[in-house]
Design an enzyme around this catalytic site. Structure first.
Site, PDB file in Angstrom:
ATOM      1  CG  HIS A  64      -1.981   1.041   1.170  1.00  0.00           C
ATOM      2  ND1 HIS A  64      -3.162   0.931   1.832  1.00  0.00           N
ATOM      3  CD2 HIS A  64      -2.037   2.238   0.533  1.00  0.00           C
ATOM      4  CE1 HIS A  64      -3.902   2.011   1.617  1.00  0.00           C
ATOM      5  NE2 HIS A  64      -3.225   2.822   0.827  1.00  0.00           N
ATOM      6  CG  HIS A  66      -1.032   6.699  -2.011  1.00  0.00           C
ATOM      7  ND1 HIS A  66      -2.191   6.681  -2.747  1.00  0.00           N
ATOM      8  CD2 HIS A  66      -1.330   6.130  -0.823  1.00  0.00           C
ATOM      9  CE1 HIS A  66      -3.163   6.132  -2.018  1.00  0.00           C
ATOM     10  NE2 HIS A  66      -2.662   5.794  -0.845  1.00  0.00           N
ATOM     11  CG  ASN A  98      -4.737   7.806  -5.011  1.00  0.00           C
ATOM     12  OD1 ASN A  98      -3.708   7.156  -5.146  1.00  0.00           O
ATOM     13  ND2 ASN A  98      -4.990   8.519  -3.928  1.00  0.00           N
ATOM     14  CG  ASP A 309      -2.281   4.987   3.280  1.00  0.00           C
ATOM     15  OD1 ASP A 309      -2.107   5.218   2.066  1.00  0.00           O
ATOM     16  OD2 ASP A 309      -3.272   5.377   3.912  1.00  0.00           O
TER      17      ASP A 309
HETATM   18 ZN   LIG Z   1      -6.947   4.720   1.802  1.00  0.00          ZN
HETATM   19 ZN   LIG Z   2      -3.795   4.819   0.654  1.00  0.00          ZN
END
Ligand SMILES: [Zn+2]
Ligand SMILES: [Zn+2]
Length: 435
Positions: A64, A66, A98, A309
């Site tokens: 996970h 970004h 995203n 994250d």
């Molecule tokens: Zn999330």
């Molecule tokens: Zn995330």
């Protein structure tokens, strides 16, 4: 060029094979081998790495992260994100979709894969979006995304609110053998919330995002996983009741899994008292009772995967009023240390092999990656680490293009010392990056 490695005298922990022993590990042409030919031993042959007193683990995997390419390369690029990974001991990461454009088409997936192949120093795998543009309305072309090589589907950052769309997406994903991951947030309940709804949101006068909004979607996902028989993975679990729902479902054999992030077991919503936006993340920091239940869920096998994250944001974006700042913090470089500090040293919730299992074989198995093990013949992704290494986090030393961490100045125990990807040392603590 020297293609062989001889890692000497370390404590080899390979949770995939139940191995925990002192010994040597050999690498040849990017693959783990049982031994090296005679002429490659000694000074003129393999590069020798002395791992005495250190731990030799399968390369860590974070499912996970970004990275902000394409679209927001001022926050992070695939190259700089990969350097954060390597400096944190991670040899494989899985990127969330995203980006801008959203990773909802084979063309964008191909672009990311090409960028990763040409610029990243660790393995980078892609997820594809569940819905077009993460809008939650129309399914993304799941078959085409599967063919393009995504390892899972998720709308992370958003959550599909329409249960009919989500059910159909899970059924399609099952057809293509793709796991589904979900950011669990019911948006009529979380509304414009910017922190945990509770005592602190009342005291600070900030709109609350109640854990009920997470619990409701976790319950939805349990029912959908049970109904379809297809795995759904709940990302970054933050609430005690979510853990209890997951525990009960897993005991019934529902194919549901979950991950926990370092900040959700390290910090409570009380940290927001100074309105510091480095503590603003989604889902938000919650209470000590939530932390205790998440740690209980990690120790009893309810939560099987640990992830960061990692979510970089530029300083000027975070330096605004609390409710206007974006959600998210850096994660990759402090992740291992925070998990070791809290789960191993402070709470004694798990053994070191158990923690490493949740960072290697468990995520690899979940996404069917041919990694996360030191088995003979496996790709030589290896992390050498010291679980007791004491250090202080300094955000200015980060490899990220961003600086948004709430852990600046924290003293932690545990650190990666050397990161090896495909048989090549890409980073070590003493000399930094090799290329
Ligand atoms: Zn999330
Ligand atoms: Zn995330």
């Amino acid at each position: 060029m020297n293609a062989s490695l001889h890692i000497k005298g370390g404590r080899i922990i390979d949770p995939a094979n139940g191995i925990d022993r002192i010994g040597d590990l050999f690498v040849r042409d990017g693959i783990i081998v049982d031994s090296l030919p005679k002429n490659e031993k000694g000074e003129r042959g393999a590069e020798v790495i002395d791992a005495t007193g250190k731990v030799v683990s399968p390369g860590l995997i974070d499912i996970h992260v970004h990275f902000r390419e394409p679209g927001q390369s001022h926050k992070e690029t695939i190259a700089t994100g990969a350097r954060c990974a390597a400096a944190g001991g991670f040899t494989t990461v899985v990127c969330m979709p995203n980006t801008s454009p959203v990773a909802d088409s084979p063309a964008t997936i191909a672009w990311i894969q090409e960028r990763a192949a040409s610029t990243a120093c660790v393995n980078v795998f892609c997820t594809g979006a569940i819905t077009k543009g993460l809008a939650g309305e129309e399914m993304a072309p799941i078959g085409a995304l599967a063919a393009a090589g995504v390892v899972a589907l998720t709308d992370d950052g958003r959550c599909v609110q329409n249960h009919g769309v989500m059910r159909r997406a899970v059924e399609y994903a099952r057809h293509y053998g793709l796991p589904v991951m979900d950011h669990c947030q019911e948006t009529t309940l979380s509304a414009d919330g910017v922190m945990n709804e509770g005592e602190w949101s009342t005291r600070l006068g900030l709109p609350g995002w109640p854990s009920l909004a997470e619990d409701l979607i976790v319950a939805r996902n349990i029912l959908l996983a049970e109904e379809t028989g297809h795995p759904i993975h709940c990302q970054h679990i933050s609430s005690a009741r979510s853990v209890r729902l997951l525990r009960e479902a897993r005991q019934r054999g529902v194919p549901i899994t979950a991950e926990a992030c370092p900040h959700h077991i390290a910090l409570t919503d009380g940290e927001l008292k100074n309105f510091d936006t480095n503590f603003k993340m989604n889902p938000p920091l919650r209470t000590q009772a939530d932390i205790d239940e998440i740690i209980a869920g990690i120790s009893d096998g309810t939560i099987t995967i640990l992830a960061s994250d990692h979510a970089p944001h530029a300083t000027y974006e975070k330096e605004v009023e609390f409710d206007r700042a974006p959600f998210g913090i850096l994660g990759l470089e402090t992740e291992l240390a925070l998990f070791l500090e809290i789960l191993l040293h402070q709470r004694k919730a798990l053994t070191l092999p158990q923690i490493l299992g949740m960072l290697t074989v468990n995520p690899a198995k979940f996404l069917r990656l041919d990694r996360g093990t030191l088995s003979t013949g496996a790709p030589a992704d290896i992390t050498i680490l010291d679980p007791d290494h004491a250090w202080t986090v300094d955000k200015n030393e980060s490899s990220s293009l961003s600086r948004n961490t709430p852990f600046h100045g924290h003293s932690l125990r545990g650190r990666a010392l050397t990161t090896i990807v495909g048989g090549k040392v890409v980073w070590d603590l003493e000399s930094g990056f090799r290329s």
